[in-house]
Design an enzyme around this catalytic site. Structure first.
Site, PDB file in Angstrom:
ATOM      1  N   LYS A 184       0.854  -1.188   0.000  1.00 33.14           N
ATOM      2  CA  LYS A 184       0.000   0.000   0.000  1.00 33.14           C
ATOM      3  C   LYS A 184       0.893   1.243   0.000  1.00 33.14           C
ATOM      4  O   LYS A 184       1.225   1.821   1.040  1.00 33.14           O
ATOM      5  CB  LYS A 184      -0.933  -0.004   1.205  1.00 33.14           C
ATOM      6  CG  LYS A 184      -2.143   0.913   1.035  1.00 33.14           C
ATOM      7  CD  LYS A 184      -3.189   0.634   2.107  1.00 33.14           C
ATOM      8  CE  LYS A 184      -4.392   1.559   1.984  1.00 33.14           C
ATOM      9  NZ  LYS A 184      -5.180   1.307   0.771  1.00 33.14           N
ATOM     10  N   GLU A 220      -7.504  -6.163  -9.822  1.00 31.24           N
ATOM     11  CA  GLU A 220      -8.329  -5.395  -8.887  1.00 31.24           C
ATOM     12  C   GLU A 220      -8.695  -4.070  -9.518  1.00 31.24           C
ATOM     13  O   GLU A 220      -8.277  -3.766 -10.643  1.00 31.24           O
ATOM     14  CB  GLU A 220      -7.606  -5.186  -7.565  1.00 31.24           C
ATOM     15  CG  GLU A 220      -6.309  -4.392  -7.648  1.00 31.24           C
ATOM     16  CD  GLU A 220      -5.705  -4.137  -6.270  1.00 31.24           C
ATOM     17  OE1 GLU A 220      -6.338  -3.418  -5.485  1.00 31.24           O
ATOM     18  OE2 GLU A 220      -4.597  -4.638  -6.005  1.00 31.24           O
TER      19      GLU A 220
END
Length: 343
Positions: A184, A220
């Site tokens: 992230k 995703e």
């Protein structure tokens, strides 16, 4: 404790200053003690590593008020672990996991008056982030860093209730094969901004990215993992051949809920894009909305339609169960809900 005088039911999903943030600096090979600050600004050298070589990672979680009045957050230990791993990938000094959880507790406790009341639909969004502050002119890791946590009250992700959205398959990739797609880091989100602006201009909620190596498999969206449901009710969770899917905490929680509470069959495997028309439901999952049902996916002039009129029964049940655990309405058999003691 008296809450802030806000129109809790009409908050937007936007940033506002609260009373305190948390700050901790890394220097001379060690993290300092760290603590609260009322200063919400950051001053950097023009040569800070963040500005030149993008050494930055972040997390996102929420604090909220349960039905019995407790202030809690959801699985902060998982955010601590993911940030620890993200930092290591970018050659940053990983912030200690126990210290991460303590910092979350400290900043939420100090801003308890900003945690929205139960039933308002709002939450206190918690954003831990870490970046290189040390001077770096050559291409190498910095030697000094800062870890911070800001908090801000936000309204519900869906103002008008949960409704299916449309996705498109873009011509761009989100991450490189075996690159940084599984951490992230802000740099991954920067990569998705241009495709996102294009998608929004066409009326889509987000992009559905395919694998960057062959553009054959589902990966995703720009900001969430993806789930599918087969006709027999099996939950299908895409996996990545190129290790470029972010390990979503919400996704992993939903898989446990589906398997251990709802008795569903789970398939975690690579999912070919050309098979998605065989599924009956699709959803995006993440911290902000828990589950965003997907009603349609467009790829050029071809469309796969799951239904734009209503939320599918499996996605609806998964979302209701997980949010029920978070709010205290459903017993937390996993020990996920982390209570924060407020004096």
């Amino acid at each position: 404790m008296e809450k802030k005088d806000l129109d809790w039911g009409n908050l937007s999903f936007a940033y506002m200053h609260t009373d305190y943030s948390y700050v901790c600096n890394y220097k001379d090979g060690a993290w300092e003690e760290g603590g609260l600050t009322s200063d919400h600004t950051v001053t950097l050298s023009e040569c800070a590593g963040l500005l030149h070589y993008c050494q930055e990672v972040f997390e996102g979680l929420k604090a909220y008020t349960t039905e019995n009045g407790d202030i809690v957050c959801f699985r902060p230990d998982m955010n601590a672990q993911r940030m620890y791993d993200s930092a290591a990938r970018l050659e940053m000094p990983s912030f200690p996991k126990d210290k991460f959880v303590e910092a979350v507790e400290m900043v939420v406790r100090a801003n308890a008056a900003w945690v929205p009341p139960f039933g308002s639909g709002a939450t206190l969004y918690i954003r831990p982030f870490m970046f290189a502050t040390g001077d770096v002119i050559g291409v190498k890791p910095a030697t000094e860093y800062q870890f911070r946590i800001l908090v801000t009250p936000v309204g519900p992700y869906y103002k008008g209730g949960v409704k299916p959205v449309k996705l498109q398959v873009p011509e761009f990739d989100r991450a490189a094969p075996h690159g940084t797609g599984n951490i992230k880091a802000g740099l991954n989100y920067a990569m998705s901004l241009h495709p996102s602006v294009i998608a929004h201009s066409k009326g889509y909620a987000d992009n559905l990215f395919l694998d960057p190596q062959t553009r054959t498999y589902v990966e995703e969206t720009g900001g969430a993992n993806v789930l599918f449901v087969k006709k027999d009710g099996t939950l299908v969770v895409p996996q990545s051949f190129t290790d470029s899917i972010l390990p979503s905490i919400t996704r992993r929680s939903l898989v446990d809920v589906a398997e251990k509470m709802l008795g569903m069959t789970i398939e975690q495997r690579p999912v070919r894009f050309d098979e998605i028309d065989q599924f009956v439901e699709c959803g995006m999952c993440g911290t902000a909305a828990v589950i965003s049902p997907v009603g349609q996916i467009d790829n050029g002039d071809k469309s796969v339609v799951y239904g734009m009129e209503h939320v599918g029964p499996v996605m609806k049940k998964l979302r209701e169960t997980l949010t029920g655990i978070q709010s205290g309405a459903i017993e937390d058999q996993f020990g996920w809900v982390h209570k924060i003691d407020v004096e």
